[in-house]
Design an enzyme around this catalytic site. Structure first.
Site, PDB file in Angstrom:
ATOM      1  N   SER A 177      68.118  38.369 -63.777  1.00  0.00           N
ATOM      2  CA  SER A 177      67.017  37.731 -64.117  1.00  0.00           C
ATOM      3  C   SER A 177      66.663  37.585 -65.669  1.00  0.00           C
ATOM      4  O   SER A 177      67.906  37.424 -66.457  1.00  0.00           O
ATOM      5  CB  SER A 177      65.799  38.155 -63.335  1.00  0.00           C
ATOM      6  N   THR A 178      65.707  38.019 -66.239  1.00  0.00           N
ATOM      7  CA  THR A 178      65.227  38.315 -67.375  1.00  0.00           C
ATOM      8  C   THR A 178      66.289  38.874 -68.466  1.00  0.00           C
ATOM      9  O   THR A 178      66.790  40.049 -68.029  1.00  0.00           O
ATOM     10  CB  THR A 178      63.788  38.695 -67.749  1.00  0.00           C
ATOM     11  N   HIS A 203      68.326  33.952 -62.305  1.00  0.00           N
ATOM     12  CA  HIS A 203      67.123  33.119 -62.275  1.00  0.00           C
ATOM     13  C   HIS A 203      66.876  32.124 -63.351  1.00  0.00           C
ATOM     14  O   HIS A 203      66.977  32.608 -64.639  1.00  0.00           O
ATOM     15  CB  HIS A 203      65.985  34.081 -62.195  1.00  0.00           C
ATOM     16  N   MET A 297      63.177  41.096 -64.352  1.00  0.00           N
ATOM     17  CA  MET A 297      61.592  41.633 -63.718  1.00  0.00           C
ATOM     18  C   MET A 297      61.565  41.440 -62.277  1.00  0.00           C
ATOM     19  O   MET A 297      62.262  40.594 -61.892  1.00  0.00           O
ATOM     20  CB  MET A 297      60.744  40.747 -64.553  1.00  0.00           C
ATOM     21  N   ASP A 300      63.498  41.465 -56.923  1.00  0.00           N
ATOM     22  CA  ASP A 300      64.377  40.659 -56.153  1.00  0.00           C
ATOM     23  C   ASP A 300      65.985  41.290 -56.289  1.00  0.00           C
ATOM     24  O   ASP A 300      66.339  41.552 -57.216  1.00  0.00           O
ATOM     25  CB  ASP A 300      64.419  39.234 -56.818  1.00  0.00           C
TER      26      ASP A 300
END
Length: 357
Positions: A177-178, A203, A297, A300
């Site tokens: 993600s991030t 993401h 973050m 997940d």
């Protein structure tokens, strides 16, 4: 509790007002200023350095990318790009991530204020997640985890024991993600052309993953593309889950693996969800799979990585020192889902060793 201090930069007065209202409604966030252009923003930053900057791309006098590069060279600060650029501007937003932006919020060209109001929870969580990001020489920030929603149970039933026996090929499942766009680039660039088949959930907003896949395809020896329903997972190929609307799952057809790209509810507040991909790998690949969870973050993928491990897969987590945000790997490690915790620079090597016969 210290609040996340945010500077909003956008040439639209309505967007500045909407962003200020949305962010200020969160008790953990304080909007310290809203600037109409980078020059006004620079004056605010000279007086007080914010924890996070939300930055528009298209602005008069100086575009957002130019300002971002100057900010990162002079005063490294977590930046979330807020832009109406989608298909035509995906390459521009990729440049922003390369320049140091930690995340992206997309806004429509019409009805912007209304859209932002509807997306208020996502905006607040993105900003709080950015505050925890490591940017340049900044100290590690505070942790801000989103409230949990649906699990992968909403899309797939839990795995039932160990999956079927090994095939002749291995499959690698990666979730990020991030900070993941640049981390994935580093991993995939280090792989040879005959690397095992890889499926990735990163993401990203809708319509953004196609440009991301094209960029990686031009940089890597492996072939990279945005996944389509029914694509075969094969050696030397990487499939990136489409952003925004659907989940990507691994399925088995005889001795080969394919991906299914299907609609479903948000899982762990995401669609596509890493948990959904990892659970599908636990169900259909078992010990034929390797699971890797990287910077991001939230949580997940943490449950899914443990399910993969319990099904016989080899599992890896990116370490804290090299993660932009250590949320997802930390949760996976805490649950006991990671066989090994490794730095970003070692993931490609570990991946190849784990899939070697």
């Amino acid at each position: 509790m210290k609040k996340v201090r945010v500077l909003v930069i956008d040439d639209s007065a309505s967007v500045r007002q909407a962003m200020t209202r949305i962010l200020s409604a969160d008790p953990e966030i304080e909007v310290i200023a809203a600037a109409a252009d980078p020059f006004a923003a620079a004056r605010y930053i000279q007086a007080e350095v914010p924890d996070v900057v939300t930055l528009d791309v298209e602005m008069p006098r100086m575009d957002g990318i130019t300002f971002l590069r100057r900010l990162m060279s002079q005063c490294p600060t977590p930046v979330v790009m807020c832009s109406s650029l989608v298909e035509d501007g995906s390459e521009t937003l990729l440049q922003a991530l390369e320049a140091g932006a930690v995340d992206i919020i997309l806004k429509p060209r019409m009805g912007v204020a209304e859209h932002l109001a509807e997306a208020h929870l996502m905006i607040r969580e993105t900003v709080k997640g950015a505050a925890a990001a490591r940017v340049g020489a900044r100290r590690p920030g505070r942790s801000a985890e989103p409230a949990r929603k649906l699990t992968a149970d909403a899309v797939l039933p839990p795995p039932t024991g160990r999956a079927m026996s090994r095939t002749t090929e291995m499959v690698v499942c990666i979730g990020a993600s991030t900070g993941g766009t640049e981390a994935l680039r580093e991993v995939l660039e280090a792989l040879p052309a005959n690397a095992p088949g890889i499926v990735v959930v990163q993401h990203m907003p809708e319509s953004f993953t196609r440009a991301f896949a094209r960029r990686l395809n031009g940089l890597c020896e492996v072939d990279v593309k945005e996944a389509e329903d029914g694509d075969t997972v094969m050696r030397g190929h990487v499939l990136i889950a489409p952003g925004g609307l659907r989940h990507m799952m691994l399925e088995r057809q005889g001795a080969r693996y394919v991906v299914a790209v299907r609609e479903g509810p948000l899982v762990s507040r995401h669609r596509p969800s890493v948990d959904v991909l990892f659970r599908s790998a636990a169900r259909h690949a078992g010990s034929n799979a390797v699971g890797i969870i990287m910077t991001g973050m939230g949580d997940d993928g943490a449950r899914g990585l443990l399910e993969m491990k319990q099904a016989g897969a080899r599992t890896l987590a990116q370490d804290e020192a090299t993660s932009v945000v250590f949320g997802m790997p930390r949760e996976a490690i805490a649950r006991g889902g990671a066989d090994r915790v490794v730095p970003l620079g070692a993931i490609a090597r570990e991946l190849l060793q784990a899939t070697a016969r």
